[in-house]
Design a protein around this motif. Structure first.
Motif, PDB file in Angstrom:
ATOM      1  N   THR A 275      65.573  39.416   3.385  1.00 47.42           N
ATOM      2  CA  THR A 275      66.867  38.726   3.238  1.00 47.42           C
ATOM      3  C   THR A 275      67.010  37.620   4.277  1.00 47.42           C
ATOM      4  O   THR A 275      66.236  37.540   5.229  1.00 47.42           O
ATOM      5  N   ASN A 276      68.024  36.790   4.063  1.00 43.56           N
ATOM      6  CA  ASN A 276      68.429  35.856   5.111  1.00 43.56           C
ATOM      7  C   ASN A 276      69.345  36.630   6.085  1.00 43.56           C
ATOM      8  O   ASN A 276      69.284  37.862   6.127  1.00 43.56           O
ATOM      9  N   VAL A 277      70.214  35.930   6.818  1.00 44.79           N
ATOM     10  CA  VAL A 277      71.022  36.654   7.809  1.00 44.79           C
ATOM     11  C   VAL A 277      72.056  37.593   7.176  1.00 44.79           C
ATOM     12  O   VAL A 277      72.714  38.358   7.880  1.00 44.79           O
ATOM     13  N   ASN A 278      72.199  37.542   5.864  1.00 45.73           N
ATOM     14  CA  ASN A 278      73.025  38.526   5.171  1.00 45.73           C
ATOM     15  C   ASN A 278      72.183  39.803   5.036  1.00 45.73           C
ATOM     16  O   ASN A 278      71.568  40.062   4.010  1.00 45.73           O
ATOM     17  N   ASN A 279      72.162  40.563   6.124  1.00 47.79           N
ATOM     18  CA  ASN A 279      71.131  41.601   6.274  1.00 47.79           C
ATOM     19  C   ASN A 279      71.676  43.032   6.184  1.00 47.79           C
ATOM     20  O   ASN A 279      71.193  43.921   6.894  1.00 47.79           O
ATOM     21  N   VAL A 280      72.657  43.236   5.331  1.00 47.65           N
ATOM     22  CA  VAL A 280      73.251  44.575   5.192  1.00 47.65           C
ATOM     23  C   VAL A 280      72.187  45.630   4.832  1.00 47.65           C
ATOM     24  O   VAL A 280      72.163  46.722   5.416  1.00 47.65           O
ATOM     25  N   VAL A 281      71.298  45.278   3.913  1.00 49.21           N
ATOM     26  CA  VAL A 281      70.304  46.268   3.480  1.00 49.21           C
ATOM     27  C   VAL A 281      69.204  46.476   4.534  1.00 49.21           C
ATOM     28  O   VAL A 281      68.912  47.625   4.879  1.00 49.21           O
ATOM     29  N   LEU A 285      68.197  49.995   6.151  1.00 51.06           N
ATOM     30  CA  LEU A 285      66.839  50.540   6.078  1.00 51.06           C
ATOM     31  C   LEU A 285      66.296  50.895   7.456  1.00 51.06           C
ATOM     32  O   LEU A 285      65.473  51.790   7.594  1.00 51.06           O
ATOM     33  N   SER A 286      66.796  50.203   8.487  1.00 52.16           N
ATOM     34  CA  SER A 286      66.285  50.525   9.820  1.00 52.16           C
ATOM     35  C   SER A 286      67.084  51.662  10.460  1.00 52.16           C
ATOM     36  O   SER A 286      66.907  51.966  11.641  1.00 52.16           O
ATOM     37  N   GLY A 287      67.961  52.285   9.689  1.00 50.37           N
ATOM     38  CA  GLY A 287      68.573  53.515  10.186  1.00 50.37           C
ATOM     39  C   GLY A 287      70.080  53.500  10.338  1.00 50.37           C
ATOM     40  O   GLY A 287      70.696  54.551  10.489  1.00 50.37           O
ATOM     41  N   SER A 288      70.711  52.303  10.298  1.00 51.24           N
ATOM     42  CA  SER A 288      72.170  52.297  10.432  1.00 51.24           C
ATOM     43  C   SER A 288      72.818  52.689   9.109  1.00 51.24           C
ATOM     44  O   SER A 288      72.157  52.751   8.074  1.00 51.24           O
TER      45      SER A 288
END
Ligand SMILES: *Cc1c(COP(=O)(O)O)cnc(C)c1O
Length: 434
Positions: A275-281, A285-288
């Protein structure tokens, strides 16, 4: 095959009903009640299947109650009448070009497939369908081209005046025939509000069969699984197996298509959600925890999404198991400067010109390869032709990108568009005499 809402709170329906409804009555997204497996014989064929055959085998279990084999073949042959190309851009690095359709973006796969299926349905019901679409540009042009001259379907597109690119506007407004366009004196949200109100208006619903063609439609999702298998078949033909797919993502419909292909039996190592800076996913995926945000504007604007609509489908495919999702998907996100740098470096290294979305996918593939040192093929899905983003790309590579000849003609055609305000009443009157 029946389809059920991800919210599990409305009745299961047939494919054609799920397609006509778009969103389920309980506000969820439709998914098949079970995922069909491709037969083993499919993977073991000595003569590898071409794209149309792959599409037929994959579509058939979903459409079997709705269409005959002959009808499915005809839908597929009409829909996918453009090539897909796979380019090698480095050791174990491939780019799957999905932008050779009429509007130069991968959205042509979903939009054209859905359009042809709507036409089949209109002919079976012997009732004309009116499709309303609010668009900020890309979806509108793909949908307009998909539905152009399709019998039994009329399309009314609404877009915010002065807020779409010249090429997109020309591609929407110069078709005529069964495609009508309205430029709304407002923003995208105003267009969407008008469409929503139309769907709940009793007079309009009594006088015509209204339907939507937005990106959550199940008919747009299915064909986005076909090209993953195509890439898989092409690679295994050359003795390469277990690909890692890197998917530039916004609403995550494209990536969901890949997961669907895997559930149907395609072997893949894993998927990169780029993704670009819209990085919700990627954050999730990194644990949050999954936390939707307002979207931020970037140069890869087709991915400026703060609350991806298909995320709920991904959850459903994995029975809500975060650990199952996280073991198969890895997230990468990049800002505009990193995107520009990647466009420059890829061009310098291999002469390949990538659109900003594709560049983000490629950078994820490169970084993952460097990090994990795996000897596996990486396939980056290329979602748009670079000419659509020439203003961003040309300064980076210091050369011009030419418009394919078949597109140039659109720029010369005469625009036919109706202008309306953002109030509902004139829009309703327009539709009533439409
Ligand atoms: C729509 C789009 C995307 C994002 O696809 P999703 O299925 O929404 O994740 C990426 N690149 C381009 C060029 C697009 O038009």
């Amino acid at each position: 095959m029946q389809f059920i809402s991800t919210n599990r709170n409305s009745p299961s329906v047939s494919f054609l009903e799920a397609m006509r409804g778009g969103l389920a009555p309980d506000g969820g997204l439709y998914m098949p009640t079970e995922i069909p497996k491709l037969p083993n014989s499919f993977w073991l064929r000595s003569e590898p299947p071409n794209f149309q055959e792959i599409a037929f085998q994959m579509a058939k279990p979903y459409l079997i109650d709705a269409l005959s084999d002959e009808e499915i073949h005809s839908v597929i042959n009409d829909t996918f009448n453009f090539p897909i190309e796979m380019k090698s851009v480095g050791e174990n690095q491939f780019i799957l070009e999905l932008f050779h359709g009429p509007t130069l973006a991968f959205k042509d796969f979903g939009a054209r497939f859905m359009a042809r299926l709507f036409s089949e349905k209109a002919q079976k019901d012997q009732q004309e369908v009116t499709i309303l679409v609010a668009t900020s540009g890309d979806t509108g042009s793909a949908v307009a081209h998909g539905f152009y001259k399709v019998p039994g379907v009329r399309v009314c597109l609404l877009y915010p005046k002065g807020k779409v690119s010249k090429l997109q506007e020309q591609q929407m407004t110069t078709l005529g025939e069964n495609i009508t366009t309205l430029e709304v004196d407002g923003v995208f949200d105003d267009c969407q509000k008008l469409v929503k109100e139309a769907f709940t208006d009793p007079d309009l619903n009594a006088s015509m069969q209204l339907s939507s063609a937005n990106s959550i439609n199940i008919a747009r999702l299915l064909p986005q699984s076909f090209y993953y298998v195509f890439a898989h078949v092409e690679l295994s033909r050359n003795g390469r197996y277990d690909p890692i797919y890197s998917v530039p993502s916004g609403n995550f419909g494209n990536l969901t298509g890949g997961l669907l292909a895997m559930k149907m039996g395609m072997k893949a190592d894993s998927f990169l959600a780029a993704t670009n800076v819209n990085n919700v996913v990627p954050k999730y995926l990194s644990g949050s925890e999954y936390k939707p945000k307002d979207s931020i504007q970037t140069i890869s604007n087709a991915m400026d999404v703060g609350d991806p609509s298909n995320f709920v489908r991904i959850k459903t495919l994995f029975n809500d198991s975060d650990s199952a999702i996280r073991s198969l998907l890895k997230g990468y996100s990049y800002n505009d400067e990193q995107t520009r740098e990647t466009i420059r470096e890829l061009y310098k290294k291999s002469g390949y010109i990538a659109c900003p979305h594709t560049a983000i996918g490629y950078r994820a593939a490169m970084e993952d390869q460097k990090l994990t040192k795996r000897d596996k093929p990486y396939v980056t899905l290329s979602t748009a032709h670079p000419v659509k983003f020439r203003d961003v790309i040309e300064p980076e590579i210091d050369r011009e990108i030419s418009i394919p000849e078949r597109l140039e003609k659109w720029l010369k055609r005469e625009k036919k568009v109706h202008s309306i305000g953002k109030e509902f009443k004139p829009f309703k009157e327009f539709l009533m005499d439409f």
